[in-house]
Scaffold this active site. Structure first.
Site, PDB file in Angstrom:
ATOM      1  N   GLU A   1       0.855 -12.558  -3.279  1.00  0.00           N
ATOM      2  CA  GLU A   1      -0.360 -13.351  -2.963  1.00  0.00           C
ATOM      3  C   GLU A   1      -1.599 -12.457  -3.524  1.00  0.00           C
ATOM      4  O   GLU A   1      -1.951 -11.371  -3.369  1.00  0.00           O
ATOM      5  CB  GLU A   1      -0.573 -13.335  -1.405  1.00  0.00           C
TER       6      GLU A   1
ATOM      7  N   LEU B   1       0.756  -1.258  -0.111  1.00  0.00           N
ATOM      8  CA  LEU B   1       0.023  -0.114  -0.042  1.00  0.00           C
ATOM      9  C   LEU B   1       0.926   1.151   0.048  1.00  0.00           C
ATOM     10  O   LEU B   1       1.661   1.308   0.766  1.00  0.00           O
ATOM     11  CB  LEU B   1      -0.872  -0.107   1.394  1.00  0.00           C
ATOM     12  N   ILE B   2       0.602   1.976  -0.998  1.00  0.00           N
ATOM     13  CA  ILE B   2       0.997   3.650  -1.008  1.00  0.00           C
ATOM     14  C   ILE B   2      -0.020   4.554  -0.622  1.00  0.00           C
ATOM     15  O   ILE B   2      -1.317   4.425  -1.174  1.00  0.00           O
ATOM     16  CB  ILE B   2       1.726   3.789  -2.424  1.00  0.00           C
TER      17      ILE B   2
ATOM     18  N   LYS C   1       7.109   1.452  -7.589  1.00  0.00           N
ATOM     19  CA  LYS C   1       8.292   0.783  -8.222  1.00  0.00           C
ATOM     20  C   LYS C   1       9.593   0.718  -7.248  1.00  0.00           C
ATOM     21  O   LYS C   1      10.288   0.010  -7.261  1.00  0.00           O
ATOM     22  CB  LYS C   1       8.514   1.206  -9.678  1.00  0.00           C
TER      23      LYS C   1
END
Length: 466
Positions: free
Chosen positions: A279, A241-242, A253
């Site tokens: 996942e 998560l960003i 990236k």
């Protein structure tokens, strides 16, 4: 609560995402400016740059039923968090003491950190003024990078840190951070932190405020370490998560590469890392993954000796990629597909090689999607048959018991059999030809979607013109 909002006798329903504002606070001046705006009745969407960074959640169904808040007055949910420390304060008029149906404060407290729960407004202001500036990133620093704003030309520094969940500082910080996965990853859940196999990577923004270094959370990823024979680790990315204020800036990236670079030179939980897997990746994450992996493969010239045929045996090339970049064989095949796709872009559809290429991909899609659905359908039929057999057996046993009682009493009573009819389809069953036609249409659509994603990846790599 500090604000007074007029109530009514009419039951109101609010979208929980729309009425929730998450605010990351770096400095006490931001809070003071926010207080001035509140007095001037300035709405959140009209905030200037002097206030805290504010954004809405994307999901809240794991906190509020149907992502709704119900009550008799306009709903206000402001969640303040220290930009680095994540020390929090909840400002809402929907409390346990209010007459509103949804106890917003109570529901939020269920998912916030138990060790470091939200504090009062007064305590929060004092913490931000006195202690937020002393926050330092958690874990071990493993990378740093700079991002330049395209409009202003201003450069901002970021640092990547690594930690294991067995480190109490990492454990405690993650407990405060994990609420963001409920807000921004659909269907997510908290990881089992009692398991020592978890690694966590954090990104922190670095700022200079009043001559002092300050840090704020930018994004993070949780990684689970699986055992891989012999005495190796297979690292699997679980959550990635960003935070919204930092999205579409290139952080994804940098974090992805930092994870791979770290595991190339450092052991996992069970030993050297064999590869890094994902996942259940979402479509957007697949785009990021394909871009980074293919760029690294091309930069390392690892496709220079590949056979440009999806049906060819490129196992040795894929193995070299795994050893150098920790990319699994399956993902290397996807990268090869994209790479080959770029070679055929200027080729007519009638070209035999291009035709073979498209057929090979569609076969893979058929096996991957239709094959799975057929297996699921078979399992459903088996379960339905087992249920029917079990029901019949229960009815027979029940009848036997009743027969015994009948003999004792000299009566002849039959058990009322509670038969369970199998549900009949509402529509006529489709013929094999119709089923196959539907499957082919599904594959064609999947292939079109795949082509679109491959175009995006190649455009990002400047291998084709956008």
């Amino acid at each position: 609560m500090t604000s007074k909002i007029k109530s009514s006798n009419t039951l109101l329903t609010f979208d929980a995402n729309e009425v929730t504002n998450i605010k990351l606070v770096w400095d006490i001046e931001e809070l003071k400016n926010k207080d001035k705006e509140d007095k001037a009745h300035i709405k959140d969407e009209e905030e200037d740059e002097d206030g805290p960074v504010s954004f809405h959640p994307s999901f809240s169904h794991q906190i509020f039923n149907d992502e709704q808040v119900q009550g008799y007055e306009a709903c206000k949910i402001d969640i303040y968090m220290g930009a680095g420390s994540l020390t929090s304060y909840i400002d809402t008029n929907y409390t346990l003491q209010s007459k509103n149906l949804t106890n917003v404060e109570g529901e939020l407290l269920k998912v916030f950190s138990k060790q470091d729960p939200p504090i009062s407004k007064q305590s929060f202001y004092k913490f931000i003024e006195e202690k937020e500036k002393s926050f330092k990133p958690i874990g071990k620093k493993i990378h740093e990078y700079t991002i330049t704003d395209k409009e202003s030309g201003e450069e901002t520094e970021y640092e990547v840190y690594f930690g294991r969940i067995t480190d109490q500082a990492v454990f405690r910080y993650h407990e405060k951070l994990q609420i963001f996965v409920l807000w921004y990853i659909d269907g997510s859940s908290y990881i089992w932190t009692d398991d020592p196999n978890w690694d966590i990577f954090f990104i922190f923004e670095k700022r200079i405020i009043d001559g002092e270094k300050r840090y704020g959370i930018t994004g993070y990823s949780t990684i689970y370490n699986f055992y891989h024979h012999p005495e190796q680790t297979r690292a699997r990315i679980s959550q990635y998560l960003i935070l919204p204020p930092y999205q579409r800036m290139g952080h994804g990236k940098y974090l992805f590469n930092s994870i791979h670079q770290y595991y190339k030179t450092n052991d996992g939980f069970y030993g050297p890392v064999y590869d890094v897997t994902i996942e259940d990746p979402a479509d957007d994450f697949n785009l990021l993954r394909n871009y980074v992996d293919l760029k690294n493969i091309i930069d390392e010239k690892l496709f220079d000796n590949v056979i440009l045929d999806l049906n060819a045996n490129n196992k040795s090339v894929f193995e070299e990629i795994r050893k150098k970049l920790l990319v699994p064989h399956k993902q290397s095949k996807v990268c090869l597909e994209i790479y080959l796709f770029s070679k055929f872009l200027a080729t007519p559809n009638s070209n035999p090689k291009y035709k073979e290429f498209r057929i090979a991909i569609k076969k893979r899609l058929y096996k991957q999607n239709i094959g799975d659905s057929e297996q699921i359908e078979k399992m459903k039929q088996q379960v339905a048959q087992e249920n029917e057999d079990n029901l019949r057996l229960e009815q027979e046993e029940l009848q036997e018991l009743q027969d015994i009682e009948n003999k004792k009493n000299g009566t002849n009573i039959k058990v009322a059999i509670n038969t369970k009819e199998l549900t009949t389809p509402s529509e006529p069953e489709k013929s094999k030809e119709e089923i196959e036609k539907d499957r082919l249409e599904e594959i064609i659509q999947l292939y079109k979607d795949l082509e679109e994603n491959y175009h995006k990846t190649l455009s990002s790599l400047n291998l084709i013109t956008k």
